[in-house]
Scaffold this motif. Structure first.
Motif, mmCIF file in Angstrom:
data_model
loop_
_atom_site.group_PDB
_atom_site.id
_atom_site.type_symbol
_atom_site.label_atom_id
_atom_site.label_comp_id
_atom_site.label_asym_id
_atom_site.label_seq_id
_atom_site.Cartn_x
_atom_site.Cartn_y
_atom_site.Cartn_z
ATOM 1 N N HIS A 111 0.922 -1.199 0.146
ATOM 2 C CA HIS A 111 0.755 0.088 0.134
ATOM 3 C C HIS A 111 0.777 1.193 -0.237
ATOM 4 O O HIS A 111 0.673 2.496 -0.762
ATOM 5 N N HIS A 115 0.996 4.506 -2.867
ATOM 6 C CA HIS A 115 1.004 5.938 -3.427
ATOM 7 C C HIS A 115 2.236 6.425 -3.405
ATOM 8 O O HIS A 115 1.997 8.033 -3.865
ATOM 9 N N SER A 136 -0.524 9.243 5.527
ATOM 10 C CA SER A 136 -1.901 9.062 5.570
ATOM 11 C C SER A 136 -2.153 8.520 6.959
ATOM 12 O O SER A 136 -1.642 9.713 8.356
ATOM 13 N N ASP A 299 -6.497 6.257 -0.256
ATOM 14 C CA ASP A 299 -6.378 5.263 -1.117
ATOM 15 C C ASP A 299 -7.326 5.518 -2.001
ATOM 16 O O ASP A 299 -8.693 6.212 -2.746
HETATM 17 ZN ZN ZN Z 1 -3.925 4.962 2.314
#
Ligand code: ZN
Ligand code: KG4
Length: 338
Positions: A111, A115, A136, A299
Motif C-alpha cells: 500500500h 501511495h 496518511s 486511497d
Molecule cells: Zn493509504
C-alpha cells in the motif's frame, strides 16, 4: 500493458484500469465515510462487510468506464498490505478470483509503495532518486526513493500518524470523521498564530516525528479554554504546528542526501496548507516538488495498478501467484526488497 487495480486496505473500495503504470483509463472509489461517521473512526468489521458488498460493482464499473474488455487485461494488482486484515482479504481474494478466471497474474502490491506511485499518474513525474514524505491515516515517514521497487526509510513517526492526529483532534472538537478535511475547512476560518502549539521533534537531528505530544497539548487547551468561538483558531494552530514539522523535516532530509527532488503523498497530502508550505520551502532551497492531484492522495486503486505494473512477474507461476497471503503491518517495500 493494462492492469486492473484493486484497493480495499481501509475504508475505500476502489478499482481502476491503468495502462503502462501511467495512464488512468478509469478510477472508481466508493467511500464508506457515511458508515463509519457515527463511530468517529473506521470500524474494521463494518469496513470488511461493506467491501464485500461493493467490490463486484465497483470493479465492473471500473472496467466498463475504461472502455476495454476483460480479455484485454494483462494482470490484476491488489493491495496486499499493510491495512485492516479483514478489509484486505476481501479485495485480495476478489483479485485472485478475477485473475484465476481470466488466467492472468495476480500481483500483490504494498500500500505504501502504491501511495508513492500516485506521483506517476501525473503528467510531470519525478526522476529517481527523490525524497518522499508519506502522510496518511496509518503512516508518517520519509523515504529516499531510488527506483520503482526500492527505497530507504529515513525516519518515521514514533507514535501517531499525522492523519490519525488530524482525525483525533477533530473527534475531540466534535467535528466528525474523517478529521483531515473538516480540520482544514475549519482552520481556514481561524488564525494560525493565535494559539501556539508545540512542534514536536523539530530540533532533533533525525527525521523521526511524534504527534502524540501535539495531540495532548490540543486536548489540554480544549479542556481549559474551548468555546465554539475558539475552535477555528485551535484547528488552525494545530494544522500549522503539524505542517511546520512535516515541511522542515522533509526539506532537511532531502538536503542531507543532496536530493534535488521531493514529493508528498498519502491522504494528508491533500491538505492545501501542507502543499503550499512544502512548495514554498522547496523553491527557497532550489528543490523541485512533486505532488499527486488531490483525487489520487487518498486511497485509490489507480496508484495500486501503477505500482503493480513494476512487479509484473517475468516467469509467472499461477499457483504461487494465487497462494499469496495479506499482511497487516510493516512495509515490504524498502531497501533490498523488490
Ligand atoms: Zn493509504
Ligand atoms: O491515505 P489515506 O486515504 O488512508 C490511509 O492509508 O490511511 O489517508 C487518510 C488520512 C485520514 O487520516 C484523513 O483525515 C487524512 O488522510 N486527510 C487529511 C486531508 N484529507 C484527508 N488530512 C489533512 N488535510 C486534508 N485535507
Amino acid at each position: 500493458m493494462i492492469l486492473l487495480g484493486i484497493e480495499t486496505s481501509c475504508d475505500e473500495t476502489s478499482a481502476a484500469v491503468v495502462a503502462d503504470g501511467r495512464r488512468v483509463l478509469s478510477s472508481v472509489v466508493a467511500s464508506q465515510i457515511a458508515i463509519h461517521h457515527p463511530f468517529g473512526g473506521v470500524v474494521p468489521e463494518l469496513a470488511s462487510r461493506k467491501h464485500l458488498e461493493s467490490i463486484a460493482w465497483v470493479t465492473s464499473e471500473a472496467i466498463r468506464q475504461s472502455g476495454i474488455s476483460e480479455n484485454e487485461l494483462d494482470a490484476v494488482a491488489a493491495t496486499q498490505g499493510p491495512g485492516l486484515v479483514g478489509a484486505l482479504l476481501v479485495g485480495f481474494s476478489f483479485a485472485k478470483a478475477c485473475a484465476y478466471g481470466w488466467d492472468i497474474p495476480c500481483i500483490g502490491v504494498d500500500h505504501l509503495e502504491g501511495h508513492i506511485h500516485s506521483l506517476f499518474l501525473e503528467e510531470d513525474v519525478p526522476d529517481f532518486p527523490f525524497v518522499a514524505l508519506l502522510v496518511s491515516g496509518g503512516h508518517t515517514g520519509i523515504y529516499d526513493v531510488v527506483s520503482h521497487t526500492s527505497c530507504e526509510l529515513m525516519g518515521q513517526t514514533r507514535d501517531d500518524a499525522v492523519g490519525e492526529a488530524f482525525d483525533k483532534v477533530a473527534k475531540m472538537l466534535g467535528l466528525g470523521y474523517p478529521g483531515g478535511v473538516v480540520i482544514e475547512r475549519m482552520a481556514s476560518e481561524g488564525h494560525p498564530e493565535r494559539i501556539h502549539f508545540p512542534r514536536p521533534c523539530l530540533d532533533t537531528m533525525d527525521f523521526d516525528f511524534s504527534f502524540s505530544g501535539l495531540k495532548s497539548a490540543v486536548r489540554r487547551y480544549i479542556e481549559l479554554h474551548a468555546t465554539a468561538a475558539v475552535i477555528p483558531d485551535i484547528t488552525a494552530g494545530f494544522q500549522e504546528a503539524a505542517t511546520d514539522v512535516l515541511t522542515v523535516k522533509l526539506i532537511q532530509a532531502a538536503l542531507s542526501r543532496n536530493r534535488q527532488r521531493v514529493a508528498v503523498v498519502g491522504g494528508v497530502a491533500a491538505n492545501a496548507n501542507l502543499r503550499q508550505k512544502i512548495t514554498a520551502a522547496a523553491v527557497e532551497k532550489g528543490v523541485q516538488v512533486y505532488l499527486p492531484s488531490v483525487k489520487y492522495c487518498g486511497d485509490n486503486a489507480a496508484m495500486i495498478a501503477a505500482s503493480g505494473f513494476h512487479h509484473y512477474p517475468e516467469d509467472w507461476n499461477k499457483i504461487v501467484s494465487l497462494s499469496q497471503d495479506v499482511y497487516s503491518k510493516g512495509c515490504r517495500w524498502q531497501a533490498g526488497h523488490s
